[in-house]
Design an enzyme around this catalytic site. Structure first.
Site, short mmCIF file in Angstrom:
data_model
loop_
_atom_site.label_atom_id
_atom_site.label_comp_id
_atom_site.label_asym_id
_atom_site.label_seq_id
_atom_site.Cartn_x
_atom_site.Cartn_y
_atom_site.Cartn_z
N HIS A 177 40.92 27.09 31.65
CA HIS A 177 40.64 27.86 30.55
C HIS A 177 41.50 27.31 29.34
CE1 HIS A 177 39.27 30.73 27.65
NE2 HIS A 177 40.85 31.22 27.48
N ASN A 209 35.78 26.34 36.96
CA ASN A 209 35.94 25.06 35.98
C ASN A 209 37.37 24.82 35.80
OD1 ASN A 209 36.22 27.06 34.20
ND2 ASN A 209 34.83 26.17 32.69
P1 CMP Z 1 36.12 29.49 30.13
O1 CMP Z 1 36.56 28.27 29.25
O2 CMP Z 1 37.15 30.12 30.88
O3 CMP Z 1 35.15 30.62 29.04
C1 CMP Z 1 34.33 31.43 29.64
C2 CMP Z 1 34.07 30.92 31.01
O4 CMP Z 1 32.77 31.48 31.50
C3 CMP Z 1 33.84 29.61 31.23
O5 CMP Z 1 35.25 29.05 30.98
C4 CMP Z 1 33.34 29.68 32.74
O6 CMP Z 1 34.34 29.75 33.73
C5 CMP Z 1 32.35 30.76 32.66
N1 CMP Z 1 31.00 30.21 32.17
C6 CMP Z 1 30.62 29.70 30.98
N2 CMP Z 1 29.39 29.74 30.89
C7 CMP Z 1 28.89 30.02 31.97
C8 CMP Z 1 27.66 30.08 32.50
N3 CMP Z 1 26.49 29.63 32.05
N4 CMP Z 1 27.46 30.44 33.75
C9 CMP Z 1 28.59 30.98 34.52
N5 CMP Z 1 29.99 30.93 33.82
C10 CMP Z 1 30.25 30.27 32.87
#
Ligand code: CMP
Length: 139
Positions: A115, A112
């Site tokens: 962060h 995504n």
């Molecule tokens: P981030 O904001 O870096 O915080 C935790 C990360 O875990 C999130 O962004 C995603 O990259 C990942 N993440 C969160 N939820 C999920 C999920 N349901 N499945 C896979 N990855 C996730």
């Protein structure tokens, strides 16, 4: 004045959107107080995301975060934690608002692009995880 930690994740770096992400911060009036490009080891990624260690996606997430270089930054500004979260959009790009970084560039809930710290306490931990005082611009 508040600080938050921002990471451009390996997918963002691979998509050549480092400049675009930083442009969005700067045009919103956010200041960059520190910045570096690094590649995390698995233990470093596990330490950073330790709060998620019981989650089913922990192993995949920490593999992904070590898969290529990342850009880590300290962002500074008024209410910058919330401001950054608004610019990023929802964790799941499918839920992200139009015009947000994740809506425009994310392809996957895990990949995504960015962060951002979610609260002052996590911002303090995350900033300290990557930067020491000498690396932070004092204004
Ligand atoms: P981030 O904001 O870096 O915080 C935790 C990360 O875990 C999130 O962004 C995603 O990259 C990942 N993440 C969160 N939820 C999920 C999920 N349901 N499945 C896979 N990855 C996730």
């Amino acid at each position: 004045m508040e600080r938050t930690l921002s990471i451009i994740k390996p997918d963002g770096v691979a998509k050549n959107v480092i400049g675009e992400v930083i442009r969005r911060f700067e045009t919103s009036g956010i200041k960059i107080a520190a910045m570096k490009m690094i590649q995390l080891t698995k233990p470093q990624a596990q330490g950073f995301y330790a709060v998620h260690k019981q989650r089913p996606f922990f192993d995949s997430l920490t593999d992904f975060m070590t898969s290529g270089p990342i850009v880590v930054m300290i962002l500074e500004g008024e209410d910058v934690i919330a401001q950054n979260r608004k610019l990023m959009g929802a964790t799941n790009f499918k839920d992200a608002e139009e015009g947000t970084i994740r809506k425009d560039y994310a392809t996957d809930i895990e990949k995504n692009v960015v962060h951002g710290s979610d609260a002052p306490e996590t911002a303090a931990f995350e900033i300290g995880y990557f930067f020491n005082d000498l690396e932070i611009q004092q204004r």
